[in-house]
Design an enzyme around this catalytic site. Structure first.
Site, PDB file in Angstrom:
ATOM      1  N   HIS A 308      77.942  70.548   9.620  1.00  0.00           N
ATOM      2  CA  HIS A 308      76.759  71.089   8.937  1.00  0.00           C
ATOM      3  C   HIS A 308      75.846  69.918   8.597  1.00  0.00           C
ATOM      4  CE1 HIS A 308      74.286  73.240   6.022  1.00  0.00           C
ATOM      5  NE2 HIS A 308      74.760  74.343   6.551  1.00  0.00           N
ATOM      6  N   ASP A 365      79.853  80.104   9.478  1.00  0.00           N
ATOM      7  CA  ASP A 365      79.923  80.868  10.735  1.00  0.00           C
ATOM      8  C   ASP A 365      81.321  80.895  11.325  1.00  0.00           C
ATOM      9  OD1 ASP A 365      76.858  79.446  10.978  1.00  0.00           O
ATOM     10  OD2 ASP A 365      77.087  81.605  11.216  1.00  0.00           O
TER      11      ASP A 365
HETATM   12  C1  SDX Z   1      74.184  77.276  10.046  1.00  0.00           C
HETATM   13  O1  SDX Z   1      70.961  74.368   7.743  1.00  0.00           O
HETATM   14  C2  SDX Z   1      71.637  75.324   7.277  1.00  0.00           C
HETATM   15  O2  SDX Z   1      71.790  75.496   6.106  1.00  0.00           O
HETATM   16  C3  SDX Z   1      72.227  76.263   8.321  1.00  0.00           C
HETATM   17  C4  SDX Z   1      73.117  77.351   7.786  1.00  0.00           C
HETATM   18  C5  SDX Z   1      72.331  78.351   6.962  1.00  0.00           C
HETATM   19  O3  SDX Z   1      72.949  79.041   6.129  1.00  0.00           O
HETATM   20  O4  SDX Z   1      71.116  78.500   7.206  1.00  0.00           O
HETATM   21  O5  SDX Z   1      74.150  76.825   6.988  1.00  0.00           O
HETATM   22  C6  SDX Z   1      73.748  78.155   8.911  1.00  0.00           C
HETATM   23  O6  SDX Z   1      73.415  77.066  10.950  1.00  0.00           O
HETATM   24  C7  SDX Z   1      75.549  76.628   9.984  1.00  0.00           C
HETATM   25  C8  SDX Z   1      75.803  75.659  11.206  1.00  0.00           C
HETATM   26  C9  SDX Z   1      76.227  76.522  12.383  1.00  0.00           C
HETATM   27  N1  SDX Z   1      76.258  75.734  13.605  1.00  0.00           N
HETATM   28  C10 SDX Z   1      77.447  75.432  14.214  1.00  0.00           C
HETATM   29  O7  SDX Z   1      78.552  75.713  13.757  1.00  0.00           O
HETATM   30  C11 SDX Z   1      77.280  74.743  15.562  1.00  0.00           C
HETATM   31  C12 SDX Z   1      78.257  73.541  15.662  1.00  0.00           C
HETATM   32  N2  SDX Z   1      77.782  72.513  14.719  1.00  0.00           N
HETATM   33  C13 SDX Z   1      76.949  71.448  15.286  1.00  0.00           C
HETATM   34  O8  SDX Z   1      76.042  71.915  16.239  1.00  0.00           O
HETATM   35  C14 SDX Z   1      76.365  70.554  14.182  1.00  0.00           C
HETATM   36  O9  SDX Z   1      77.371  70.282  13.315  1.00  0.00           O
HETATM   37  C15 SDX Z   1      75.153  71.034  13.390  1.00  0.00           C
HETATM   38  C16 SDX Z   1      74.004  71.413  14.265  1.00  0.00           C
HETATM   39  C17 SDX Z   1      75.522  72.196  12.529  1.00  0.00           C
HETATM   40  C18 SDX Z   1      74.733  69.874  12.485  1.00  0.00           C
HETATM   41  O10 SDX Z   1      74.302  68.862  13.312  1.00  0.00           O
HETATM   42  P1  SDX Z   1      73.760  67.457  12.713  1.00  0.00           P
HETATM   43  O11 SDX Z   1      73.726  67.476  11.230  1.00  0.00           O
HETATM   44  O12 SDX Z   1      72.497  67.113  13.424  1.00  0.00           O
HETATM   45  O13 SDX Z   1      74.912  66.474  13.060  1.00  0.00           O
HETATM   46  P2  SDX Z   1      74.950  65.641  14.371  1.00  0.00           P
HETATM   47  O14 SDX Z   1      74.663  66.520  15.544  1.00  0.00           O
HETATM   48  O15 SDX Z   1      74.113  64.425  14.141  1.00  0.00           O
HETATM   49  O16 SDX Z   1      76.499  65.247  14.444  1.00  0.00           O
HETATM   50  C19 SDX Z   1      76.986  64.094  13.763  1.00  0.00           C
HETATM   51  C20 SDX Z   1      78.209  63.691  14.580  1.00  0.00           C
HETATM   52  C21 SDX Z   1      77.877  63.492  16.078  1.00  0.00           C
HETATM   53  O17 SDX Z   1      78.850  62.592  16.575  1.00  0.00           O
HETATM   54  P3  SDX Z   1      78.409  60.991  16.717  1.00  0.00           P
HETATM   55  O18 SDX Z   1      77.145  60.972  17.549  1.00  0.00           O
HETATM   56  O19 SDX Z   1      78.189  60.538  15.275  1.00  0.00           O
HETATM   57  O20 SDX Z   1      79.589  60.357  17.393  1.00  0.00           O
HETATM   58  O21 SDX Z   1      79.182  64.754  14.528  1.00  0.00           O
HETATM   59  C22 SDX Z   1      79.374  65.278  15.834  1.00  0.00           C
HETATM   60  C23 SDX Z   1      78.184  64.839  16.677  1.00  0.00           C
HETATM   61  O22 SDX Z   1      78.524  64.766  18.049  1.00  0.00           O
HETATM   62  N3  SDX Z   1      79.454  66.741  15.675  1.00  0.00           N
HETATM   63  C24 SDX Z   1      80.336  67.510  16.291  1.00  0.00           C
HETATM   64  C25 SDX Z   1      80.082  68.815  15.808  1.00  0.00           C
HETATM   65  N4  SDX Z   1      79.072  68.788  14.934  1.00  0.00           N
HETATM   66  C26 SDX Z   1      78.666  67.495  14.867  1.00  0.00           C
HETATM   67  N5  SDX Z   1      81.303  67.246  17.188  1.00  0.00           N
HETATM   68  C27 SDX Z   1      82.048  68.291  17.613  1.00  0.00           C
HETATM   69  N6  SDX Z   1      81.863  69.590  17.198  1.00  0.00           N
HETATM   70  C28 SDX Z   1      80.899  69.869  16.292  1.00  0.00           C
HETATM   71  N7  SDX Z   1      80.718  71.138  15.880  1.00  0.00           N
END
Ligand code: SDX
Length: 431
Positions: A308, A365
């Site tokens: 998140h 989710d």
């Molecule tokens: C919602 O904003 C809100 O409040 C949203 C929400 C709401 O109520 O409105 O809470 C609802 O959207 C919840 C989130 C639902 N999405 C998912 O579950 C999809 C999977 N999650 C990822 O796509 C991700 O975690 C996000 C999009 C939710 C957050 O992305 P960020 O904050 O931009 O984090 P990032 O992509 O910069 O990741 C940081 C690191 C990266 O690795 P490094 O480059 O540091 O090595 O964490 C890794 C990412 O690759 N990473 C994951 C991951 N999420 C982040 N690796 C594997 N699986 C994941 N799910």
């Protein structure tokens, strides 16, 4: 240099700008960089707005480190345990919990706006039956403004209120109709004697040919999920609604833009993506292979329902519905293999250094899709249910933005990295 200020210095020119720190009720101090360009000739850059406050707001507060979520100051845990969705709608919109009379009046008004104009029914006929319900929602919600010319003065508080009532009341009807259309069944009219969640289940699953009795456990679980999804400060879809609304577009058009933003699997589409992921994993024994894929930068696979932007601890909403997921599935026939995979996946991921180091925890989710599946909501309707719940958040945030005396149209700048200025070349001279 005061202690309650930040000084930014452009070392290239020696110019300095001292900016006072703004402090809210909770959360980090904030600096207003509105004069930065005019004073120092520079922009800020913040990919994904990770350190940028887009507005002042009194609606919702999140502490991502501590896993805190407050709606108008009330902890989500207390509202989940003691309130109901329509009362939470009143709280979010008006800022205070309603008295008994206020609650009964609000509930009656919402109930009496749940039907949609009969002319809207023909909109559905223009879609193919296999259209994704979110595609229908984007279109039909935006089309609401074609029917309510009587209440589109965006600065009129009464028009703001009636538009909010219409959106809260009609989203379930529009959503259920999109499902009925997709399965070739007749659309079902709302029943005013039912609660908000009961009415939605009735419109989704009843058919004219026989009686339908709403499962009270399912209605209770749905009402809880609506509470938990109601608002979440400046998430992607809410920021979309605020930006669209800042152009003075009507609230129906702004909310329709929010529906579109919510659809993405990185945001509200994650609940549908979680179920698809659990189905793809298929067996508990396959979990390690998928955990490795989630870590592999060359693999686009991510653990949907994990991570998140704000919560760097367990999403408090996930904590609340984790128990409901178990309770609901305990009533289904036999153990649900999908929940077994989900629980094992959560156990393994929470012990894995990659997830621990990046503070990747299950989010709302991760469990909501499992509950929707247990109450027989089709997978492609999961994000639609998120949109039903989030509508109160969107329209409340829109009202706060529209009512802000300092409101201006949102218009970010950029860091241009494109081509230098160059002259047009005739086509004959191009290589
Ligand atoms: C919602 O904003 C809100 O409040 C949203 C929400 C709401 O109520 O409105 O809470 C609802 O959207 C919840 C989130 C639902 N999405 C998912 O579950 C999809 C999977 N999650 C990822 O796509 C991700 O975690 C996000 C999009 C939710 C957050 O992305 P960020 O904050 O931009 O984090 P990032 O992509 O910069 O990741 C940081 C690191 C990266 O690795 P490094 O480059 O540091 O090595 O964490 C890794 C990412 O690759 N990473 C994951 C991951 N999420 C982040 N690796 C594997 N699986 C994941 N799910």
């Amino acid at each position: 240099m005061g202690k309650d200020t930040v000084t930014i210095k452009n070392n290239a020119t020696g110019q300095e700008l001292e900016i006072p720190l703004m402090r809210g009720t909770h959360g980090p101090a904030t600096i207003d960089i509105g004069n930065l360009y005019s004073k120092l000739g520079i922009f800020t850059f913040d990919n994904g707005f990770k350190s940028t406050a887009s507005c002042r707001s009194k609606i919702t507060f999140i502490d991502g480190e501590e896993g805190v979520l407050l709606y108008r100051g009330y902890p989500i845990e207390q509202l989940a345990e003691k309130s109901n969705f329509l009362e939470v709608c009143y709280l979010l919109y008006y800022g205070e919990l309603p008295t008994q009379d206020e609650y009964e009046n609000f509930s009656r008004l919402i109930t009496r706006h749940s039907m949609i104009n009969e002319g809207m029914r023909s909109f559905y006929d223009g879609f193919w039956h296999n259209a994704h319900p979110m595609a229908i929602m984007v279109g039909v919600v935006g089309a609401l403004s074609a029917f309510y010319h009587d209440s589109l003065e965006i600065n009129n508080p009464r028009h703001q209120e009636i538009s909010a009532y219409r959106l809260i009341a009609k989203l379930p009807t529009i959503a259920a109709a999109s499902y009925k259309y997709s399965i070739g069944q007749p659309m079902v009219y709302p029943r005013n004697k039912m609660s908000y969640a009961e009415n939605f289940l009735h419109m989704m699953f009843s058919v004219p040919a026989e009686d339908y009795v709403v499962n009270p456990l399912h209605a209770k679980a749905l009402d809880l999920l609506f509470i938990l999804h109601a608002d979440h400060e400046q998430n992607a879809s809410t920021s979309t609604v605020r930006l669209a609304g800042s152009s003075e577009a009507n609230p129906f058009a702004a909310v329709s833009a929010g529906v579109g933003a919510l659809w993405g699997p990185a945001h509200g589409g994650a609940n549908e993506a979680v179920i698809k992921m659990l189905n793809e994993i298929g067996e508990v024994s396959a979990i390690p292979k998928f955990i490795e894929r989630a870590k592999d930068k060359n693999d686009t696979f991510r653990l949907m329902g994990f991570g998140h932007r704000v919560y760097k601890s367990y999403d408090p909403r996930a904590k609340i519905i984790r128990k409901t997921a178990h309770d609901i599935l305990a009533t289904t026939s036999g153990n649900d293999k999908m929940l077994d995979i989900a629980m094992k996946l959560e156990e393994i991921a929470l012990k894995d250094e990659y997830f621990i180091q990046r503070k990747l925890y299950p989010n709302v989710d991760f469990y909501s899709g499992i509950i929707y599946k247990a109450i027989k909501v089709p997978t492609n309707m999961y994000t639609v249910l998120f949109a039903i719940a989030r509508t109160i958040g969107w329209i409340t945030q829109w009202k706060e933005m529209i009512s802000d005396p300092e409101r201006v149209i949102g218009r970010p700048r950029q860091l241009y990295i494109g081509a230098e200025k160059r002259d047009y070349a005739p086509i004959a001279s191009r290589k």
